[in-house]
Design a protein around this motif. Structure first.
Motif, PDB file in Angstrom:
ATOM      1  N   LYS A 182      11.411 -22.978   1.274  1.00 18.18           N
ATOM      2  CA  LYS A 182      10.038 -22.962   0.772  1.00 18.18           C
ATOM      3  C   LYS A 182       9.372 -21.618   1.046  1.00 18.18           C
ATOM      4  O   LYS A 182       8.696 -21.066   0.176  1.00 18.18           O
ATOM      5  N   ILE A 183       9.574 -21.095   2.227  1.00 15.58           N
ATOM      6  CA  ILE A 183       8.996 -19.798   2.592  1.00 15.58           C
ATOM      7  C   ILE A 183       9.594 -18.699   1.719  1.00 15.58           C
ATOM      8  O   ILE A 183       8.872 -17.838   1.209  1.00 15.58           O
ATOM      9  N   GLU A 184      10.901 -18.756   1.519  1.00 12.79           N
ATOM     10  CA  GLU A 184      11.569 -17.753   0.681  1.00 12.79           C
ATOM     11  C   GLU A 184      11.041 -17.804  -0.750  1.00 12.79           C
ATOM     12  O   GLU A 184      10.755 -16.767  -1.354  1.00 12.79           O
ATOM     13  N   ARG A 239       8.101 -18.924  -1.751  1.00 20.75           N
ATOM     14  CA  ARG A 239       6.714 -18.441  -1.736  1.00 20.75           C
ATOM     15  C   ARG A 239       6.697 -16.918  -1.707  1.00 20.75           C
ATOM     16  O   ARG A 239       5.942 -16.281  -2.438  1.00 20.75           O
ATOM     17  N   ASN A 240       7.553 -16.316  -0.890  1.00 16.19           N
ATOM     18  CA  ASN A 240       7.637 -14.856  -0.816  1.00 16.19           C
ATOM     19  C   ASN A 240       8.091 -14.262  -2.151  1.00 16.19           C
ATOM     20  O   ASN A 240       7.581 -13.226  -2.573  1.00 16.19           O
TER      21      ASN A 240
END
Length: 133
Positions: free
Chosen positions: A25-27, A29-30
């Motif tokens: 999820k973080i990847e 979003r980035n």
């Protein structure tokens, strides 16, 4: 004893999977943020302050923005999935920047006011909106 071992292995598997999901999820979003920066030439990290300063949040519900949440204009979530900006212009980064900076230039009858936001600031806001999904 065997049941405890099975529970422990299952718990570790769940934690690992959860951690992987969070990292994914973080990847993603980035990746969205980087793409939004490249498309608009703006910096989405400057946008929250700008949207409060220029009153955007007074009329719109804006995902990812703490503070007021207006209901006068449409919610500004999933902008990247929309076909049109303001109901009149094809959804492109340049049109979104133009709309934010001067909505009356695209639709003289728009209820959206001129806020005085500069083109550079509009690029920051557009980057923020495209990065939110």
């Amino acid at each position: 004893m065997r049941l405890r071992w099975i529970i422990l292995v299952a718990a570790l598997a769940a934690l690992t999977a959860g951690g992987s999901f969070a990292a994914l999820k973080i990847e993603r979003r980035n990746e969205r943020t980087d793409l939004a920066r490249n498309l608009t030439g703006g910096d989405p990290t400057r946008a929250p302050k700008l949207m409060i300063t220029y009153g955007c949040a007074g009329c719109h519900e804006i995902s990812g923005l703490a503070g007021p949440s207006g209901r006068v204009g449409p919610p500004l979530r999933s902008i990247g999935e929309r076909i049109y900006i303001g109901g009149v212009a094809t959804n492109t980064p340049e049109n979104l920047v133009r709309w934010i900076a001067n909505p009356k230039a695209l639709n003289a009858k728009s209820a959206m006011p001129l806020t005085g936001i500069s083109e550079a600031e509009a690029r920051d806001v557009a980057a923020f909106l495209y990065a939110q999904q």
